[in-house]
Structures are given as C-alpha cells and as structure tokens.
Enzyme design. Structure first.
Site, PDB file in Angstrom:
ATOM      1  N   CYS A  82       0.855  -1.194   0.000  1.00 24.66           N
ATOM      2  CA  CYS A  82       0.000   0.000   0.000  1.00 24.66           C
ATOM      3  C   CYS A  82       0.884   1.235   0.000  1.00 24.66           C
ATOM      4  O   CYS A  82       1.800   1.333   0.806  1.00 24.66           O
ATOM      5  CB  CYS A  82      -0.874   0.030   1.247  1.00 24.66           C
ATOM      6  N   CYS A 170      -2.936  -8.958   6.333  1.00 24.04           N
ATOM      7  CA  CYS A 170      -2.918  -7.929   5.291  1.00 24.04           C
ATOM      8  C   CYS A 170      -4.358  -7.463   5.133  1.00 24.04           C
ATOM      9  O   CYS A 170      -5.239  -8.258   4.810  1.00 24.04           O
ATOM     10  CB  CYS A 170      -2.390  -8.457   3.967  1.00 24.04           C
ATOM     11  N   GLN A 302      -8.989 -11.423 -12.312  1.00 25.64           N
ATOM     12  CA  GLN A 302      -9.027 -10.092 -11.703  1.00 25.64           C
ATOM     13  C   GLN A 302      -9.024 -10.213 -10.185  1.00 25.64           C
ATOM     14  O   GLN A 302      -9.686 -11.091  -9.636  1.00 25.64           O
ATOM     15  CB  GLN A 302     -10.293  -9.360 -12.168  1.00 25.64           C
ATOM     16  N   TYR A 331      -6.121 -10.245 -25.214  1.00 24.41           N
ATOM     17  CA  TYR A 331      -5.572 -10.373 -23.858  1.00 24.41           C
ATOM     18  C   TYR A 331      -6.705 -10.832 -22.930  1.00 24.41           C
ATOM     19  O   TYR A 331      -7.016 -10.175 -21.948  1.00 24.41           O
ATOM     20  CB  TYR A 331      -4.980  -9.049 -23.365  1.00 24.41           C
ATOM     21  N   GLU A 352      -5.276 -15.134 -25.923  1.00 28.63           N
ATOM     22  CA  GLU A 352      -4.509 -15.057 -24.676  1.00 28.63           C
ATOM     23  C   GLU A 352      -3.234 -15.881 -24.836  1.00 28.63           C
ATOM     24  O   GLU A 352      -3.238 -16.947 -25.437  1.00 28.63           O
ATOM     25  CB  GLU A 352      -5.386 -15.601 -23.535  1.00 28.63           C
ATOM     26  N   ASP A 401      -7.413  -5.621 -23.374  1.00 28.94           N
ATOM     27  CA  ASP A 401      -7.149  -5.485 -21.936  1.00 28.94           C
ATOM     28  C   ASP A 401      -5.718  -5.940 -21.671  1.00 28.94           C
ATOM     29  O   ASP A 401      -5.486  -6.962 -21.025  1.00 28.94           O
ATOM     30  CB  ASP A 401      -8.164  -6.338 -21.152  1.00 28.94           C
ATOM     31  N   CYS A 428      -4.686  -1.054 -17.307  1.00 30.71           N
ATOM     32  CA  CYS A 428      -4.252  -0.949 -15.905  1.00 30.71           C
ATOM     33  C   CYS A 428      -3.085   0.020 -15.776  1.00 30.71           C
ATOM     34  O   CYS A 428      -2.467   0.099 -14.730  1.00 30.71           O
ATOM     35  CB  CYS A 428      -3.909  -2.323 -15.338  1.00 30.71           C
TER      36      CYS A 428
END
Ligand code: SAH
Length: 491
Positions: A82, A170, A302, A331, A352, A401, A428
C-alpha cells in the site's frame, strides 16, 4: 538557497506524485516525499538531489493535512504493497481521476479530455466508513524468507527492497488469509521446512499463493517450491511432510484446492510452469455477475471481483452490442470479458498467451452454456493479424485489456486495418493507455468516453475503460508509415 543532502527543511505538500507521494517546492525545485500527504506541512530531510528535482524523507508532520488519516494497517508505511493508505479514500479517488485525465492530455494529446471523463467508480461497498476499501482482494502471494534467528519470515516485501516483513494480517486480503498464514507458519516451524534464499538459490519454499472465490468462498492454496517435493528437516513420527501440510490446511473454512508449483529458476517470476494438485480439486469457482468461472493457480483472474463486475459492465456498455456483432477480446485471460460480451454479441473471439488460461476459457464457456465464442492461445500481435489475413473477416467491436506495457504496435496497426466501429480499451496503466490512444487517434479514431475505476484501493494503481469510435476509416484503408515510405520510394 540551494538544496543540500541531509539538510532538513519545512515545507507544504502541494501535490501528489505518480506513486501518491507528497510533492512540495523548495528553491523552485520539486521535492518528492514518500509518506507525506498533499496538504501536510512537514519537516523533511533531503536524501537525493537531482538537477531538476529532489527526494526527501518525511521526518515529522508539523500540521497534518485535512486529507491525512491513520492507516488501519500498522505496517502501511514500511510495506511495499500500500502506498497511499494514509490518504483519505475520497482524495485517493480524486487523485486517480486526475492521473488518468492528465495522462490522456499530456501523453495522449487529447485536448478536450475533461469533457470525455466520467467520474471514477470507487469501492464504496467494501470495508467500513472508517476504513473504506479494505479486504477486497481475492489473491495473495506471500514470499517466504529465513529470518535472522533462523525462523521463517512470511509476509510482504518492505518498500523498494527484497526484504520480507513478517505479516500476520494484510488488510487488503480476505480474512481467511490470516488463518492460512497462522497455520502455515506453524507448519514451517514444526517440520523445519527450509525457506528459499534468493541470493544463493537454495532452500525450498519460495511463496505461498492463496485465492478465494469471493462469491463462493472456495479457497485455493498453492505452495511454490524450489524443488519437486515438499520435505522438511524434521520428519516427525516418520509422516509424509506433504500429507502433513495438507492436514494443516484442509479444514480451513472453504478449502477446495491445495497444490504445489515448481519454480527452480533464479527469477523474480513467482510461479513456475508446472502445478501438481495434492489435495482437492484443480480449480476453484467464482462468479462475476451471473457468469461462473473456474480458476486454476496459473491463470490470471481479476483481483477485485466486485469492482471487476463494474469494470465489465462499463466495457459492455461502451461496446454497445445488439446481438449480431463480431467481437474480438484481446488479452482475454480465462475469457472473463469474452463471456460477458458473448451474452449480447453474434460471436466473440478471445486471444490469450497463456495456454492454461485458454483451457480455462473453453471450460468456462462450456460450463455457462455459451457457444458463440472461440479462443486462441497465442500472442495478440500474432493471432489477430494471422486470423485477419486468413479470413478477411472484420470486427464490429474490438476489446483490448493488455498488461501494463500496453498493446504491441502490430495490434494497433491490425486494429486500424480492420477498422471496427468501436474499440474498447481496458487498461491498468494510464500512461501506456495514453500512448496507444495517441496512435489510434492519429489513425482516425476519436475518444468518446473515459471511465476510471478503483480496483486497487490504497495502492497507486488505477484501472481505466476508454471508448474510441471510428469516425472516418474504412477497412483496409489504413496505410502504415513504412508502407507510405515504400510507396514514395517506388514512385
Ligand atoms: N481480460 C482478462 C485478462 C487481462 S490481464 C481479464 O479481465 O481477466 C492481461 C492478460 O494478457 C493476461 O492474462 C496475460 O497473460 C495476457 N497477455 C500478456 N501478453 C499477451 C500477448 N502478447 N498476447 C495475448 N495475451 C497476453
């Protein structure tokens, strides 16, 4: 005044940098300060001076920013996971929205991008009001190392190091991980199983990977070994160590699959190519919306299924399908987006590179009774041009993606040749999205809408869906610069 290393200064943090760090100014130079929050007045110590900017270390917060919060996790500052847990969640979202917009403006050259931006979709459904956006992840990969006193250390890398910090909890992970880690620690101690040492490439246990189907609560554990067999130094009561590991894990609530992965390479890559199931099933099941997915240890899936549902709904909205369209999903992973789109399309073809993921994709299609899909194992930059050359069939919509590095130029070029009505770009990394958007707009597409999503709360990452529409190009009218050059030379 000129900045000096090791000197301390007081300054106001005026902005947030690319990784969420505070940025202040001293002597006309930007100073990047990790752990400082925009709005803080802080005492900092200069740790590095460059020509145009400097780095500082946060020594003390003098007046805390209105956006500063106490992180729920005591390790937040040291942990490399984080980076912005100390920033109020609403401010995190605002920063991510701005980050996407600025990339598209500066790198993508989209002048009026403000008018195209939809408000970021945040993670309002997880965590509490006090600590929003926690416990959302479905996958963890904890490295194992030998501690100074010889006992195993399991957890996460401290920021910018390969030094593992012992972690019991976590807060991004599902609570089932707390119990898995507790038992795993006991198991390693009881059987004196050797942690891996990445410097000497010796020792056995490298990582423990966990996954949970958030909708089904099915749990998977995969142990990554620098060797084929799970063995320990102390083999108590002459029992099989692998069987003992199973015994420690199997009655954890939801446990469905236990496996061993072999990775003997000297590499940062976590998983090796082969997995051996030692207990239970070889996949776990999860749902995104109404669609059921089987996930094996090696497949990409995901990490935040609640936000993924919003992401796919947005991709579906932008694809604007009416039941007859020919769609490519490049992808495609285990076919998640493909199956979502197939419910409204004529046909969807997914590509893929990981063969195991394509096997899962076919299984997922069958399990959901979806027959209007086809999957190709291979690189998008090879499969798409080959298939287009072979069939000449154009696409109405292409969804991409890609991983962080974005699309290969051959993918962009083939898309421009195929000239679909719409390209839906799921990204992303806003910087590579913007780079590719620039190529697509130069080729005749226009950005219609952009929607950022927060899939990775408390980290500096942001997901984006962008809709590009074909304003003027016809199939096969696209000419690459090389071809233009060649044509000119031929004249
Ligand atoms: N659309 C999927 C997966 C996206 S992640 C989902 O939503 O779940 C990106 C995927 O691209 C990964 O599965 C990765 O294995 C795959 N990949 C990486 N490089 C590739 C390439 N050159 N061609 C095809 N797939 C690739």
């Amino acid at each position: 005044m000129s900045l000096e290393k090791n000197q301390q200064y007081e300054l106001m943090m005026e902005d947030m940098g690319n990784d969420g760090e505070g940025i202040g100014h001293l002597d006309g130079m930007a100073v990047f300060v990790k752990d400082a929050v925009v709005g803080d007045v802080a005492r900092i110590q200069i740790i590095k001076v460059k020509k145009q900017y400097a780095y500082g270390r946060l020594v003390e917060v003098i007046t805390p920013s209105e956006y500063r919060v106490e992180p729920v996790c005591p390790l937040a500052r040291r942990c490399g996971g984080c980076s912005i847990m100390q920033v109020e969640y609403a401010r995190q979202l605002q920063w991510k929205q701005d980050k996407v917009m600025n990339c598209l403006k500066r790198i993508g050259g989209i002048a009026n991008v403000e008018q195209k931006m939809e408000p970021i979709l945040g993670m309002e459904l997880t965590g509490s009001e006090e600590f929003p956006a926690i416990r959302y992840r479905n996958k963890a990969q904890f490295p194992v190392q030998r501690g100074r006193d010889g006992s195993p250390v399991i957890g996460f890398y401290a920021g910018r190091t390969h030094c593992v910090m012992d972690t019991d909890v976590c807060y991004l992970q599902d609570a089932v991980n707390d119990e898995i880690l507790r038992r795993f620690r006991l198991f390693l101690q009881d059987y004196q199983v050797e942690p891996y040492d990445e410097v000497t490439n010796t020792g056995l246990v490298r990582h423990i990977l966990t996954r949970i189907g958030k909708a089904t609560k099915e749990v998977m554990v995969c142990l990554v070994l620098n060797g084929k067999e799970l063995t320990g130094i102390v083999d108590r009561r002459k029992r099989n160590v692998e069987q003992e590991f199973i015994n420690y894990m199997k009655d954890i609530s939801g446990m469905t699959s236990i496996s061993v992965n072999v990775n003997r390479e000297r590499t940062n890559k976590i998983l090796g190519d082969t997995c051996r199931i030692i207990w239970g099933r070889d996949t776990i099941t999860d749902y995104i919306g109404k669609i059921q997915y089987q996930i094996s240890p090696l497949s990409f899936y995901q990490v935040n299924p609640k936000q993924t549902e919003k992401l796919y709904a947005k991709a579906l909205e932008y694809a604007d399908l009416h039941g007859k369209e020919m769609v490519w999903d490049l992808y495609c992973g285990i076919g998640t987006i493909s199956l979502f789109l197939a419910q409204r399309a004529g046909k969807v073809c997914g590509v893929e590179v990981i063969p195991a993921a394509i096997e899962d994709a076919w299984k997922n299609a069958e399990m959901n009774g979806i027959t209007n899909v086809e999957f190709f194992a291979g690189r998008s930059e090879e499969v798409l041009p080959q298939q287009y050359a072979k069939t000449g069939e154009r696409a109405d919509v292409i969804v991409v993606d890609p991983p962080r590095k974005g699309c290969d130029p051959a993918v962009i070029e083939t898309m421009l040749r195929m000239a679909p009505e719409r390209i839906v770009y799921v990204s992303c990394d806003p910087a590579t999205l913007a780079r590719d958007v620039k190529l697509l707009t130069a080729g005749g597409y226009e950005v219609d809408k952009v929607c950022p999503l927060d899939v990775f709360g408390h980290s500096s990452h942001v997901e984006t869906v962008a809709l590009l529409s074909n304003r003027k190009i016809k199939p096969d009218s696209y000419v690459s610069t090389e071809e233009l050059d060649e044509a000119k030379r031929g004249m």
